[in-house]
Design a protein around this motif. Sequence first.
Motif: not given
Length: 258
Positions: A19-27, A31-34, A79-84
Amino acid sequence: MSSETHVIISPHFDDGVFSCGGAARQLTAAGHAVLVITMMGGLFDGALPQTPILADLHRRWGAGVDPLRQRQIEDERASGALGVDFMHVPLPDCVYRLAGDMALYPTEESLFGAVHPADYAPRLLKGIQIPELETATKVYLPLGVGHHVDHQIVRDWGMTQMRDAPDKSALRFYVEFPYSKADRSTEMALGAIDLPLEPADVILSEAEMKAKIGAIACYDSQISTFWADLVAMERDVRRAFTDSLSGAYTERFWKIAS
């Protein structure tokens, strides 16, 4: 720009990323932490409930002899793929929860109705404190689209946790995919929340959509559940997250109206 911390509360291993993967990657790219916290992220120890829904899910998942551990691994990869970052709260999915020897949610129909009065999850979650919620720039909760019992429980718990937050603008509700594909499912979920809400959508770039699709592809068990193959998944995801008016890739969020 100073770094922010964003916490996505996910009922199951895939809900936050779907649901939020795109926004998570954007963040994370900014340089933000997710942190994605899966609330029903525990393993199951003991004899499995012999129910129609669990037999069907394990067949569809094709996740081997330890399907819950496999699902945890899928979530770690996504999670690793998105950097979160990720966290798994050790509470089992509703299809594993029992009252004595009785399965609380034995059929698919039972997953989308009222929370069972003998379900211990709401009481257990009351005792769980997530320190990250107190310092997060934004907290993302499931809206309850689809009326899944775990989504209802997690949404209501999250709203209780955020009730005394001094800055209500920190709260976001996300629209759950793929339940959002059903007609009027989002409108019905909005009607169940006694808060004045307004849209707070996030527009995604092609790179962010590709990152989201790549993360979804990490959930092998869910690909076999919802789609024929990865090609069908990508086609469906792109279609579902394309705004019908603007044509832009868009993830749907709602915030408390100012």
